[in-house]
Write an enzyme that holds these catalytic residues in place. Sequence first.
Site, PDB file in Angstrom:
ATOM      1  N   CYS A   6       5.996  24.289  19.310  1.00  0.00           N
ATOM      2  CA  CYS A   6       6.571  25.441  20.500  1.00  0.00           C
ATOM      3  C   CYS A   6       6.503  25.149  22.296  1.00  0.00           C
ATOM      4  CB  CYS A   6       5.761  26.437  20.238  1.00  0.00           C
ATOM      5  SG  CYS A   6       4.255  27.192  19.676  1.00  0.00           S
ATOM      6  N   ARG A  14      -2.901  18.840  12.165  1.00  0.00           N
ATOM      7  CA  ARG A  14      -3.691  19.886  11.542  1.00  0.00           C
ATOM      8  C   ARG A  14      -4.841  19.409  11.359  1.00  0.00           C
ATOM      9  NH1 ARG A  14       0.415  25.221  10.838  1.00  0.00           N
ATOM     10  NH2 ARG A  14       2.076  24.791  12.471  1.00  0.00           N
ATOM     11  N   GLN A  43       7.486  20.546  10.057  1.00  0.00           N
ATOM     12  CA  GLN A  43       7.792  21.895   9.997  1.00  0.00           C
ATOM     13  C   GLN A  43       9.451  21.550   9.940  1.00  0.00           C
ATOM     14  OE1 GLN A  43       5.540  23.484  13.103  1.00  0.00           O
ATOM     15  NE2 GLN A  43       4.765  24.849  11.411  1.00  0.00           N
ATOM     16  N   ASP A  96      11.549  23.381  11.984  1.00  0.00           N
ATOM     17  CA  ASP A  96      10.824  24.691  12.650  1.00  0.00           C
ATOM     18  C   ASP A  96      11.687  24.592  13.873  1.00  0.00           C
ATOM     19  OD1 ASP A  96       8.743  26.265  14.449  1.00  0.00           O
ATOM     20  OD2 ASP A  96       7.421  24.533  15.617  1.00  0.00           O
ATOM     21  N   HIS A 107      12.781  27.687  17.769  1.00  0.00           N
ATOM     22  CA  HIS A 107      12.487  28.702  18.653  1.00  0.00           C
ATOM     23  C   HIS A 107      13.732  29.360  19.301  1.00  0.00           C
ATOM     24  CE1 HIS A 107       9.064  26.004  17.714  1.00  0.00           C
ATOM     25  NE2 HIS A 107       8.278  27.172  18.458  1.00  0.00           N
ATOM     26  N   LYS A 137       4.041  38.689  13.119  1.00  0.00           N
ATOM     27  CA  LYS A 137       4.677  37.833  12.445  1.00  0.00           C
ATOM     28  C   LYS A 137       5.406  38.481  10.981  1.00  0.00           C
ATOM     29  CE  LYS A 137       0.829  35.233   9.994  1.00  0.00           C
ATOM     30  NZ  LYS A 137       0.623  34.107   9.428  1.00  0.00           N
ATOM     31  N   HIS A 191       8.675  32.427  17.169  1.00  0.00           N
ATOM     32  CA  HIS A 191       8.781  31.175  16.678  1.00  0.00           C
ATOM     33  C   HIS A 191       9.816  31.536  15.292  1.00  0.00           C
ATOM     34  CE1 HIS A 191       5.631  30.364  19.678  1.00  0.00           C
ATOM     35  NE2 HIS A 191       5.978  31.829  19.294  1.00  0.00           N
TER      36      HIS A 191
END
Length: 645
Positions: A337, A366, A384, A386, A388, A467, A513
Amino acid sequence: MHWIIELPDGTIKEYDKPVSPADVAADISSGLLKKAIGAEVNGNLWDLKRVMPEKAKLRLILEKDYEAPIFYRHTFSHILAQAVMRIYGEKNVKLAIGPVIEDGFYYDFDLGDVKLSEDDLPKIEAEMAKIVKENLPVERFELTKDEAINFMKEKGQLYKVELVEELDDEKISFYKQGDFVDLCKGPHMPSTGRIKHFKLLSVSGAYWRGDEKNKMLQRVYGTAFAKKSELEKHLAMLEEAKKRDHRKIGPQLGLFSFSYEYAPGMPLFHPKGTVVLNELMKFSREMHIQDDYQEVITPLIMNIDLWKKSGHWDHYRDNMYFTEKEGQEYAVKPMNCPGHILIYKSGSVSYKDLPMKFFEFGKVHRYERSGVLHGLFRVRGFLQDDAHIYCTREQIKEQIKGVISFVDRIYSPFGFEYRAELSTRPEDFMGEIEIWDIATDALRDALESTKLRYKVNEGDGAFYGPKIDFHVRDSLGREWQCATIQLDFLMPERFNMTYIGPDNQEYRPVMIHRAIYGSLERFFGILIEHYAGAFPTWLAPIQVKVIPIADRHNEYAKEVAAELRNAGIRIEVDTRTKSTNYKIRDAQMQKVPYMAIVGDKEIDAKTVSIRLRTGENLYGIKLNSFIARLTEEINKRQKNSIFKS
C-alpha cells in the site's frame, strides 16, 4: 432478591431465589433439561449449573446448536489433561493451556523427560474413555487472585501461576471434575459423560506461549462430536486430507520445494509450479484489465521513514525485515500500500480521475516464527494480487460492491463456494472511533445490498480500518480465508492525499485495500489440496502427454506434439523404452489431464487415441478435432473435461 429471566420468545420467568440455566430448563420440562448442555446468558456462554445475574436473557444450548462443540470440546480438553495426569503422575505433569480450536481441541504439557509419540495416544484415549464412563460432575468455583496463585503453587503448576499473575480479574475461576482441577474461564459440560465420541489425532511440539525463546512443550490434538456418525465422517475427511496434503503432493508433482537450510519459509517454485502460478496471474491480470485496474510495480525495499509514516513501524515492525546501507535504514516491504500511495501522490489528481485503481503482483516478506511455518500456507515471502482503489466517499458503496462482484468472477472457475466475514475495530487501532464507525457502516451497507451471506467478526479488523474477509470452501468442506477488502480513511490522512473537486477545492480520497487470491502461494496450496493435484486442464503444468506405443511411432508422436504445441497446448512426449501401460500409469500419477496415444492405427488414420487421467478411453479422434475441443476447454477455463460434456 428477585430473579427475572427473559427467554428467547419473550417469555419472562420470575424467581425469588438464585437460579441457574438448569433450574429454568427443569422448570420448563424435564425433557428440556436432559437435552440442554449449556446456555447463553446476556450474550455470554454459560455453564448449565452456574447461577445467573438477577436480570438475564437466557437461551439454552442443545447438542444441535452451533455453539455446542465449544462446551463439549472444552470439557474434552480437560478430560485429556486429567487422563495424562492419571497415567504419568500428577507431580510429573505441568499443565499449560488447553483451548478449543476449529473442529477440535488440544492441550499443552510439560512432561519433563517423558516424550510422547502417537503410539501413546491409544493408552491416553483408554483412560479418557474411563473418565467419560465415570460421568464426573464438572463444577465451577472461584478464588481471589492471591488465593489462586497460592493454590497453583501448592500444586506445582508454575505455568498456571504465570497465567494467573497476568490476570486483572478480582475473582479467578477454576473447574473441578473428580480429582482434577484446572484454571479455566469455561464454559463446560455439566458432566464428563454427556458426550462420548472423541478421538486423539496427533502429537507435536509447541513453544510455551508461542515464543521460541521459551521451553518446548508437548501438544496433543483431539476432536469430539455429539454423534458417532459425525466423528466418523470427520475422521474420514482427515484421512482424505492427509492424502491431499500439498506438502506431499507438491514435491511429488515437481511443483515446488523448500530449502530449510538457506531459505526457510520461502518456497522454490520449479518449472511446473511456475506454470501454474503464471496461469493464475494471467487469469487475474485479464480480469483486472477488464475491470479498469492499472498494473503497477513498486520497490521491494524502501526507507523506514515511509513505514513510520504509514503506521507499520508502530503496529507491524516485529513482522518486518530490515537492512542498512550508507547510513540509511531500509525495510523489505511487508505490504504494497505505501508504494501505491507514492504513485498516487506523484501527480495532481482530479475528481474526474476517481475511482483510480492500481494493482500489483507484489512480492512481500513478513517474518513468521519458524514454529508456525506450514508449507505454502504459512510462508515468509509471497506474492500478493494486491490492489488499491482511491475514490470519493460517495463512491464507496459502489466500489465495495464492485470488488465483491470481482471476487465472485475470480473464484467461479475454481468451483469454490464462499462466505464473508465483516471484521471490526481491533484494540490496537489507529485513528478516531467516529471514522471507524463510518467505515464499518459503509462495508456493512455494501454487504447487505449484495445480499451476500456474512457474519460479524468483532475486533479482528486491520489496525487502519475494518475489513471484509472471504472464506472459500474446498472439496473436503474445509474453509480457507483468502480474499479481503479493507476500507481505510487513515492512510490518506497520514500521507496528506488529496484530489481536486469540481469546485476546484482539495478533498481527501478514501482508500480501499483488496486482494482476491490473497497470497498466491497459499492459494496455490489450497488448489493443490482442493483438486488433489489433478488441476483442471487450463491450470495443469502439462496438459497432454503424447505416448508412442513403440519406437517406430516416435516420429508421428513428435508431429502430433508439434501440432499441439503450435496451438498453445503444453505437452510432453514420452519416448522412453518403457511399456505403454507403464507410461500411461506414470502420466496418471503425474495427474496429466490427457494422454494422446499413437500407434499403427493412429498413423494410418491420422488420428490419436485419447485416455483421460480418470481412466476413460476415446479412440480414433481426429487430431484437429481434439485440438479444437481441448483449446475450447482451456480458453473457457472449464472446471471439467470437455470430453465428459
